[in-house]
Design a protein around this motif. Sequence first.
Motif, PDB file in Angstrom:
ATOM      1  N   MET A 135       0.836  -1.208   0.000  1.00 14.68           N
ATOM      2  CA  MET A 135       0.000   0.000   0.000  1.00 14.68           C
ATOM      3  C   MET A 135       0.871   1.258   0.000  1.00 14.68           C
ATOM      4  SD  MET A 135      -3.341  -0.944   2.312  1.00 14.68           S
ATOM      5  CE  MET A 135      -2.514  -1.187   3.861  1.00 14.68           C
ATOM      6  N   THR A 182     -13.138   0.505   1.204  1.00 17.28           N
ATOM      7  CA  THR A 182     -14.292  -0.389   1.342  1.00 17.28           C
ATOM      8  C   THR A 182     -15.189  -0.002   2.515  1.00 17.28           C
ATOM      9  OG1 THR A 182     -12.814  -2.118   0.570  1.00 17.28           O
ATOM     10  CG2 THR A 182     -14.913  -2.830   1.479  1.00 17.28           C
ATOM     11  N   GLY A 186     -20.594  -1.105   0.361  1.00 15.97           N
ATOM     12  CA  GLY A 186     -19.989  -1.109  -0.955  1.00 15.97           C
ATOM     13  C   GLY A 186     -18.482  -1.185  -0.917  1.00 15.97           C
ATOM     14  N   GLY A 423      -9.971  -6.045  -5.790  1.00 16.37           N
ATOM     15  CA  GLY A 423     -10.812  -6.384  -6.941  1.00 16.37           C
ATOM     16  C   GLY A 423     -10.884  -7.889  -7.088  1.00 16.37           C
ATOM     17  N   GLY A 425     -12.375 -11.713  -8.485  1.00 17.31           N
ATOM     18  CA  GLY A 425     -12.244 -12.319  -9.817  1.00 17.31           C
ATOM     19  C   GLY A 425     -13.152 -11.721 -10.886  1.00 17.31           C
ATOM     20  N   VAL A 427     -14.664  -8.979 -10.949  1.00 15.45           N
ATOM     21  CA  VAL A 427     -14.379  -7.556 -11.151  1.00 15.45           C
ATOM     22  C   VAL A 427     -13.157  -7.392 -12.063  1.00 15.45           C
ATOM     23  CG1 VAL A 427     -13.777  -5.424  -9.927  1.00 15.45           C
ATOM     24  CG2 VAL A 427     -15.470  -6.989  -8.960  1.00 15.45           C
TER      25      VAL A 427
END
Length: 541
Positions: A135, A182, A186, A423, A425, A427
């Motif tokens: 990150m 996140t 959503g 993300g 699979g 996506v």
Amino acid sequence: MADLRFDAREVTNQSPPYEDVDLYGSDAALIQAVKANGAGGEGKALSAFGRHWGRAAMFAQAKFANENPPRLDGNEVEFHPAYHAFMAESVAAGLHVMTWKADGARAAAPAEVARAARFYMVAQVENGHMCPITMTRAAVAVLAADPALLASLMPKIASRSYDRSFQPWRDKSGMTLGMGLTEKQGGTDVRANTTRAVPAGEGYRITGHKWFMSAPMCDAFLVLAQAPGGLTCFFMPRFEPDGSVNGLNFQRLKDKLGNRSNASSEVEFADAFALRVGDEGKGIRSILEMVQLTRLDCAISSAGMMRMALAQALHHARHRTVFQKKLSQQPMMVSVLADMALEAEAALALTMRLARAFDGAAANPAEAAYARLLTPAVKFWVCKRAPPFVYEAMECLGGNGYVEDSTLPRLYREAPVNAIWEGSGNVMCLDVLRVLAREGDVARGMIEGLGGEAKDLPGAEGAAVSICKALAGAQAESHARLAVEQLALLAAAAALRKSAPPAVVEAFARTRLAGPRGATYGAALIDSHEAAALLDRALPG
Ligand SMILES: Cc1cc2nc3c(=O)[nH]c(=O)nc-3n(C[C@H](O)[C@H](O)[C@H](O)COP(=O)(O)OP(=O)(O)OC[C@H]3O[C@@H](n4cnc5c(N)ncnc54)[C@H](O)[C@@H]3O)c2cc1C
């Protein structure tokens, strides 16, 4: 009279631990992939790195870090010293920053490949601490949208000193960054975010929550929130400008399947101070480059886990005798291991090729296009292949593979997360479709080009045609998984062509692109002489 006593303490026919190994020198596929992708000059440094990370002490530390997960203590998280030791190692090696120059500009090639090779070796030892390392390096891409902020942060981000103290980042010798995208309602669909940002003084005040925010002891987070102008990216430090603790209230740490050395929190923001990064309403655009980089890291990390699982399985098979013969001489076990060796080498070749595309993207539009189209495809395929791969390796060790003393149970628990975060699979497949919708001609040209690079290999040209057809058809979304899987396999064949001996490339294409094959490892037609050569290549005997 015969002595009928039996000494149960005598241990025979058990494989010695796989440790004190050279993670670079023992991996011919890695050495060749590094060379093929322009980082051959790094050989000496990578060799030292591979020996250092392959020490028995490193494997022991990894066990401690994962057996003693972090605990939430008020608003701070307490980690086991072994976790801090890994952070200090990876920060000292620059894994969080070596693809950036001191001012935050992209470092020259082959920085990505050089880092990817190191990251791949670290992933074979300890995975949890790699989350904040990933990150931090990816966040720099977002911060570039605010040159003044980036300039003030870079001296701390670029530092090779890991500073675990809880104090404002300006007072520390080095810093790490996390991200909070996140929310409960959503994750994939960040447009559904409800966290609000209100302009106030020199920055904004943010109120809301994040359902997942990993590595909560990072010094600052990139956070998405709804500003008056729409979804926007923010830099949220742990401390207010006046030095008081910022309004990040951690509710609890997630009790996760794996990834246990790393902390993942649920957090509420109570009027938390933050600075805007990029324009209001441009939050999604701001984070796009960041998620490309974290997706690359997910794939490298999964390829690394596959490598460790393969090495453990092969090592065991060479030491364990069953029916008077070593497992590594039993034809069916050889088929299983050889099929796995093909898959692991393909995952490695593909991720190193993708890392090279990131190295070349700024100067070469074709490499930039490769990175856009292939990042989601590679993330999809490699991260999805890792869990069943680790499971099969576990079974190669028989009962021992199911026991914590072998590292396979930890790898098995760790493997799925790379497919889920950054993300999932489906996506990733939608992302491939999006690239085709936006730049159809370039993307189709790229796929045909891969078919051309892999020309003469069994199944390659047919694969290129069927991928283009499926991704352009009326049922594109319904058929996307099959097409994206084929795209990754085709790209892997093309990547292997640059880094692997012809026999490896041919066997990969024959068993993956041309078929027939079954659903399990070893259920492919690989001849015994071919398989023996694959195993010699995979790990020196
Ligand atoms: C250990 C861990 C740590 C994490 N750390 C962080 C963190 O630090 N910061 C952060 O922001 N997030 C973090 N996350 C969250 C993570 O990024 C998300 O969980 C992930 O992106 C999936 O989003 P979601 O959970 O909202 O699932 P959803 O979006 O609800 O998706 C559920 C499933 O539906 C599929 N799907 C979604 N849309 C479609 C569609 N249109 N068509 C077909 N299928 C679809 C997805 O592929 C997925 O399989 C973490 C998650 C984990 C497990």
